[in-house]
Design an enzyme around this catalytic site. Structure first.
Site, mmCIF file in Angstrom:
data_model
loop_
_atom_site.group_PDB
_atom_site.id
_atom_site.type_symbol
_atom_site.label_atom_id
_atom_site.label_comp_id
_atom_site.label_asym_id
_atom_site.label_seq_id
_atom_site.Cartn_x
_atom_site.Cartn_y
_atom_site.Cartn_z
ATOM 1 C CD GLU A 291 36.248 44.273 45.629
ATOM 2 O OE1 GLU A 291 36.533 43.921 45.146
ATOM 3 O OE2 GLU A 291 35.868 45.216 45.702
ATOM 4 C CD1 TRP A 294 33.953 43.018 42.616
ATOM 5 C CD2 TRP A 294 34.245 43.250 40.045
ATOM 6 N NE1 TRP A 294 33.849 44.437 41.656
ATOM 7 C CE2 TRP A 294 34.049 44.569 40.190
ATOM 8 C CE3 TRP A 294 34.743 42.942 38.925
ATOM 9 C CZ2 TRP A 294 33.847 45.185 39.367
ATOM 10 C CZ3 TRP A 294 34.980 43.756 37.906
ATOM 11 C CH2 TRP A 294 34.110 45.131 38.192
ATOM 12 C CD1 TRP A 322 49.876 46.762 20.913
ATOM 13 C CD2 TRP A 322 49.659 47.805 22.718
ATOM 14 N NE1 TRP A 322 48.763 45.909 21.776
ATOM 15 C CE2 TRP A 322 48.455 46.951 23.163
ATOM 16 C CE3 TRP A 322 49.613 49.308 23.796
ATOM 17 C CZ2 TRP A 322 47.229 47.695 23.930
ATOM 18 C CZ3 TRP A 322 48.905 49.236 24.460
ATOM 19 C CH2 TRP A 322 46.955 48.624 24.857
ATOM 20 C CG ASN A 359 42.330 45.789 43.451
ATOM 21 O OD1 ASN A 359 42.087 45.244 42.039
ATOM 22 N ND2 ASN A 359 41.453 46.647 43.585
ATOM 23 C CD1 TRP A 377 45.529 45.254 26.354
ATOM 24 C CD2 TRP A 377 45.976 42.736 28.028
ATOM 25 N NE1 TRP A 377 44.465 43.804 25.536
ATOM 26 C CE2 TRP A 377 44.370 42.566 26.090
ATOM 27 C CE3 TRP A 377 45.565 42.126 28.256
ATOM 28 C CZ2 TRP A 377 44.332 41.499 26.623
ATOM 29 C CZ3 TRP A 377 44.502 40.261 28.555
ATOM 30 C CH2 TRP A 377 43.973 40.476 27.254
ATOM 31 C CD1 TRP A 400 47.133 41.905 34.106
ATOM 32 C CD2 TRP A 400 47.077 43.523 33.068
ATOM 33 N NE1 TRP A 400 47.834 41.823 34.499
ATOM 34 C CE2 TRP A 400 48.502 43.230 34.145
ATOM 35 C CE3 TRP A 400 47.971 44.904 32.605
ATOM 36 C CZ2 TRP A 400 49.440 44.301 34.395
ATOM 37 C CZ3 TRP A 400 48.516 45.254 32.878
ATOM 38 C CH2 TRP A 400 49.744 45.647 33.589
HETATM 39 C C1 LIG Z 1 45.873 44.084 36.795
HETATM 40 C C2 LIG Z 1 45.400 43.171 38.270
HETATM 41 C C3 LIG Z 1 45.296 41.831 37.674
HETATM 42 C C4 LIG Z 1 44.733 40.978 38.692
HETATM 43 N N1 LIG Z 1 44.953 39.833 38.390
HETATM 44 C C5 LIG Z 1 44.673 39.149 39.758
HETATM 45 C C6 LIG Z 1 44.731 37.529 39.452
HETATM 46 O O1 LIG Z 1 46.025 37.413 38.780
HETATM 47 N N2 LIG Z 1 43.936 36.386 41.105
HETATM 48 C C7 LIG Z 1 43.714 37.255 41.748
HETATM 49 O O2 LIG Z 1 42.913 36.661 42.818
HETATM 50 N N3 LIG Z 1 42.943 39.090 41.689
HETATM 51 C C8 LIG Z 1 43.536 39.609 40.424
HETATM 52 N N4 LIG Z 1 43.383 41.110 40.143
HETATM 53 C C9 LIG Z 1 42.310 41.415 41.621
HETATM 54 C C10 LIG Z 1 42.108 41.933 43.065
HETATM 55 O O3 LIG Z 1 43.845 42.679 42.317
HETATM 56 C C11 LIG Z 1 43.213 40.736 43.634
HETATM 57 O O4 LIG Z 1 42.163 39.766 43.551
HETATM 58 C C12 LIG Z 1 42.881 41.090 45.237
HETATM 59 O O5 LIG Z 1 44.031 42.144 45.158
HETATM 60 C C13 LIG Z 1 43.514 40.665 45.972
HETATM 61 O O6 LIG Z 1 43.766 40.563 47.252
HETATM 62 P P1 LIG Z 1 43.108 40.674 49.051
HETATM 63 O O7 LIG Z 1 42.691 38.850 49.127
HETATM 64 O O8 LIG Z 1 43.488 40.770 49.675
HETATM 65 O O9 LIG Z 1 41.490 41.145 48.345
HETATM 66 P P2 LIG Z 1 40.117 41.268 49.065
HETATM 67 O O10 LIG Z 1 39.989 42.448 48.815
HETATM 68 O O11 LIG Z 1 40.018 41.320 50.142
HETATM 69 O O12 LIG Z 1 38.671 40.655 48.295
HETATM 70 C C14 LIG Z 1 38.566 38.757 48.752
HETATM 71 C C15 LIG Z 1 38.666 38.816 47.543
HETATM 72 O O13 LIG Z 1 37.767 38.734 46.990
HETATM 73 C C16 LIG Z 1 38.434 38.624 45.246
HETATM 74 N N5 LIG Z 1 38.799 39.792 44.601
HETATM 75 C C17 LIG Z 1 38.617 41.172 45.080
HETATM 76 N N6 LIG Z 1 39.066 41.796 43.991
HETATM 77 C C18 LIG Z 1 39.070 40.796 42.371
HETATM 78 C C19 LIG Z 1 39.343 41.448 41.397
HETATM 79 N N7 LIG Z 1 38.824 42.954 41.269
HETATM 80 N N8 LIG Z 1 38.715 40.957 40.419
HETATM 81 C C20 LIG Z 1 38.378 39.704 41.140
HETATM 82 N N9 LIG Z 1 38.387 38.731 41.981
HETATM 83 C C21 LIG Z 1 38.597 40.226 43.043
HETATM 84 C C22 LIG Z 1 39.866 38.012 45.556
HETATM 85 O O14 LIG Z 1 39.493 36.670 45.029
HETATM 86 C C23 LIG Z 1 40.159 38.608 47.252
HETATM 87 O O15 LIG Z 1 40.723 37.190 47.497
HETATM 88 C C24 LIG Z 1 43.687 41.679 39.629
HETATM 89 C C25 LIG Z 1 43.385 42.697 39.311
HETATM 90 C C26 LIG Z 1 43.762 43.683 38.475
HETATM 91 C C27 LIG Z 1 44.225 45.136 38.497
#
Ligand SMILES: Cc1cc2nc3c(=O)[nH]c(=O)nc-3n(C[C@H](O)[C@H](O)[C@H](O)COP(=O)(O)OP(=O)(O)OC[C@H]3O[C@@H](n4cnc5c(N)ncnc54)[C@H](O)[C@@H]3O)c2cc1C
Length: 495
Positions: A291, A294, A322, A359, A377, A400
Site C-alpha cells: 500500500e 501504491w 455524463w 479505502n 469523477w 478517482w
Molecule cells: C477515490 C479515492 C480517492 C483517494 N484519495 C486519496 C488521497 O487524497 N490521499 C491519500 O493518501 N489516499 C487516497 N486514496 C487511497 C486510500 O484510500 C488511502 O490512502 C487510505 O484509505 C488511507 O488510509 P490508511 O492510512 O489507513 O491506509 P493503509 O491501508 O494503512 O495504508 C498505508 C498507507 O499507504 C498509502 N495507500 C494506501 N492505499 C493507497 C492507495 N490506494 N493509493 C495511494 N496510496 C495508498 C497511504 O499513504 C496509506 O496511509 C484514495 C482512494 C480512492 C479510492
C-alpha cells in the site's frame, strides 16, 4: 559560522529529515522557515480540511523546535522573494529543502533553485517523502510504468531503503531571526503567530477532526506504534472492514510529511524481526508495504503525466456522456450523505465528520458517483480535495481515475460496485452503518444495507419512516447500472 535556511513545506517533522540534517551539518546554526504561499500549488491549493491539519501540524512543529531552542519563522508571500529577503536579513550561506513532486511544485522549485544558484547561494533539495523518486524506477526500455504490480516489483528489486536519520542533536539557532510580524525573535521559546495565516475555519466545523486526529510528528509516531502493535499482523483481513480500526490511518501524517515512508518501512522490519517473518504475519506486512507502494506509484504516474489530476489518462473517457445535474442536486445529495444508499451515505458522513474515509468505502462512494449517478469523477475528486485531511494530488487522482476506469491500472468501467453487496460483505453486522447513520441503528443488521427492501413492520419496529428519518434511494441501483453500461458502450471502442 553563517547559518543555513531550512525551508519547510510538507515535511513537518524533525526525524528522518534530510534537508534539516544537511542544514544543521557540523553544528551550523539553522533557521527553519515556513513560507505560506498556497498559490504556488497552482490550481490545487490545499482545501479546508488540509488547511486545518496544516495549522495544527505547524503548531506542533513550532513547539518541537522551541523545545530545542529554535524558533519557527513563519512568513507569507512569494517563496523565492522571501528566501532572498531572509538571506539578506540573516546572512545565511545555504538553503535546504525537501522535494515535492506535484507538477506546479516541480516547475516552481526548479526556478527557485536556478535563481538562488545564479545569485551564488548554495541551494540544495533532498528526498524526504518517497522510497523511490518517480524518475528512478523505469521499465526495461527506460519508460514509465502504467501498472502497479510490475512497478512495485521493480521497486523491490532496488536496494533496501536506507535507515532513517535521527533528529540532529546539535540544532542551534542564530541570533536575530524574525517572526511573521518582522519582529526580532529571541532564539527560543517562540510560538509562531499562525493565526495570521487564516488556516482554521471561520465557522467551526472541525469538532470531529479534533476528536479524531493529533496532527504532528508525535501524533504520527503514536499512530504508527499503535498500528504496529494492534493491527499489522491482521492487516490482510482487517483492512477490508470499515467498522474496524484495521488500517494504519497514517495517510494524513504521510501527506504532511510528519512521518517518512522509510520510518514506516523500518518499523515493519523491526516488527517482523521481533515476532517472526512468516505465515499470515508476513503476508499482512507485505500487503501493508505494497500500500505504501501504491502511494509511490501514484507519484510515479503523476510525475510522468502532469495532466493526470484533470484529464483522463485514457483519452476515450474525455467524451464520456455524463449526466446533466441541474443545480447540482445529485452531487449535493452525494456530498451531504443523503443518497438513500446506506453504505454511500455512511462513508460520506464519515468523511465530512472526520476528514477521512476508509479505502473500501472510498471505492464504493466513488463508483456510485461516477457510475450510478454518472457524474464526472472530477466532481468527486474536487469534493475529496476539499474535505479529506489526507487530500493528496497524486493519490486522489489515482483513486478517482481508478474508480472511473480511465486511469493507470484502473478498475474496468463495467465493474460497477453494488453498495448493498459491498455492505453485506465488508460490514456484515452493519456496525459501520449504525455508527454513521444512527437513524438506521435500530434496524436488524440484515436490513441496514437496503432499508427500502425491509418489510414495513421491521421499519416500523425500528422507528424508521423512509423519506422522514432516512431518504428513499436517489436512484434505482439496477437501472442506473444499466444506464452506466449503456453510456460506456458509446465510448467503448478503444477504451
Ligand atoms: C477515490 C479515492 C480517492 C483517494 N484519495 C486519496 C488521497 O487524497 N490521499 C491519500 O493518501 N489516499 C487516497 N486514496 C487511497 C486510500 O484510500 C488511502 O490512502 C487510505 O484509505 C488511507 O488510509 P490508511 O492510512 O489507513 O491506509 P493503509 O491501508 O494503512 O495504508 C498505508 C498507507 O499507504 C498509502 N495507500 C494506501 N492505499 C493507497 C492507495 N490506494 N493509493 C495511494 N496510496 C495508498 C497511504 O499513504 C496509506 O496511509 C484514495 C482512494 C480512492 C479510492
Amino acid at each position: 559560522m553563517r547559518p543555513a535556511l531550512y525551508w519547510i513545506r510538507r515535511d513537518l517533522r524533525l526525524a528522518d529529515n534530510p534537508a534539516l540534517h544537511a542544514a544543521a551539518r557540523a553544528g551550523r546554526p539553522v533557521i527553519p522557515v515556513y513560507i505560506h504561499a498556497p498559490a504556488e500549488a497552482g490550481d490545487w491549493a490545499p482545501g479546508s480540511a488540509s488547511n486545518w491539519w496544516l495549522h495544527h501540524s505547524l503548531q506542533a512543529l513550532a513547539d518541537a523546535l522551541a523545545a530545542r531552542g529554535l524558533p519557527l519563522i513563519v512568513r507569507e508571500g512569494e517563496s523565492l522573494a522571501t528566501i532572498v529577503e531572509l538571506i539578506a536579513e540573516t546572512g545565511a550561506e545555504a538553503v535546504h529543502w525537501n522535494r515535492l513532486y506535484e507538477p506546479a511544485r516541480i516547475e516552481h522549485d526548479t526556478r527557485v533553485k536556478q535563481r538562488l544558484k545564479a545569485e551564488g547561494i548554495d541551494a540544495h533539495s533532498h528526498n524526504a517523502a518517497l522510497l523511490h523518486e518517480p524518475w528512478t524506477i523505469q521499465t526495461g526500455t527506460g519508460g514509465d510504468y502504467k501498472a502497479f504490480t510490475p512497478f512495485w516489483r521493480a521497486c523491490r528489486r532496488q536496494a533496501e531503503p536506507a535507515p532513517p536519520l535521527s533528529v540532529p542533536t546539535d540544532l542551534a539557532a542564530p541570533d536575530g531571526a524574525r517572526d511573521l510580524a518582522g519582529a526580532v525573535v529571541p532564539p527560543a521559546g517562540i510560538t509562531a503567530p499562525l493565526d495570521a495565516l487564516d488556516l482554521l475555519p471561520r465557522v467551526d466545523w472541525a469538532e470531529g477532526l479534533r476528536r479524531t486526529w493529533q496532527p504532528g510528528e508525535q501524533g504520527a509516531q503514536d499512530r504508527l506504534g499503535g498500528f504496529m502493535e494492534t493491527a499489522l499482523a491482521d492487516y490482510r483481513e482487517g483492512r477490508e472492514q470499515p467498522a474496524v480500526a484495521g488500517t494504519s490511518r497514517l495517510s494524513p501524517h504521510l501527506h504532511h510529511g510528519e512521518i517518512s515512508p522509510r520510518q514506516i518501512w523500518q518499523a515493519v522490519q523491526t516488527q517482523l524481526a521481533r515476532h517472526g517473518a512468516e505465515g499470515d504475519r508476513l503476508d499482512s506486512a507485505e500487503m501493508f508495504l505494497s500500500e505504501i507502494g501504491w502511494r509511490e506509484f501514484a507519484q510515479h504516474v503523476l510525475y510522468h503525466h502532469p495532466e493526470f489530476p484533470d484529464a483522463p489518462l485514457n483519452p476515450r473517457f474525455a467524451d464520456f456522456p455524463w449526466q446533466e445535474d441541474p443545480g447540482d442536486q445529485l452531487l449535493g445529495a452525494w456530498q451531504r450523505g443523503e443518497t438513500g444508499i446506506p453504505l454511500v451515505d455512511a462513508g460520506m458522513r464519515e468523511l465530512y465528520t472526520t476528514g477521512w474515509m476508509h479505502n473500501r468505502v472510498r471505492m464504493v462512494v466513488g463508483s456510485f458517483l461516477v457510475k450510478n449517478l454518472r457524474l464526472p469523477w472530477q466532481a468527486g475528486e474536487a469534493w475529496f480535495w476539499e474535505t479529506l485531511v489526507d487530500a493528496d494530488l497524486a493519490s486522489n487522482s489515482l483513486g478517482w481515475q481508478w474508480v472511473a476506469g480511465s486511469g493507470a491500472d484502473a478498475a474496468p468501467y463495467f465493474r460497477v460496485f453494488n453498495p448493498i453487496r459491498q455492505g453485506e460483505r465488508f460490514d456484515a453486522d452493519g456496525a459501520y452503518i449504525a455508527q454513521w447513520l444512527p437513524a438506521l441503528a435500530g434496524l436488524p443488521a440484515k436490513h441496514r444495507q437496503a432499508p427500502w427492501q425491509a418489510p414495513a413492520s421491521v421499519l416500523g419496529d425500528a422507528g424508521v419512516t423512509l423519506g422522514v428519518h432516512y431518504p428513499h434511494p436517489l436512484v434505482d441501483l439496477k437501472e442506473s447500472r444499466q444506464a452506466a453500461l449503456a453510456a460506456f458502450e458509446q465510448i467503448k471502442k478503444g477504451a
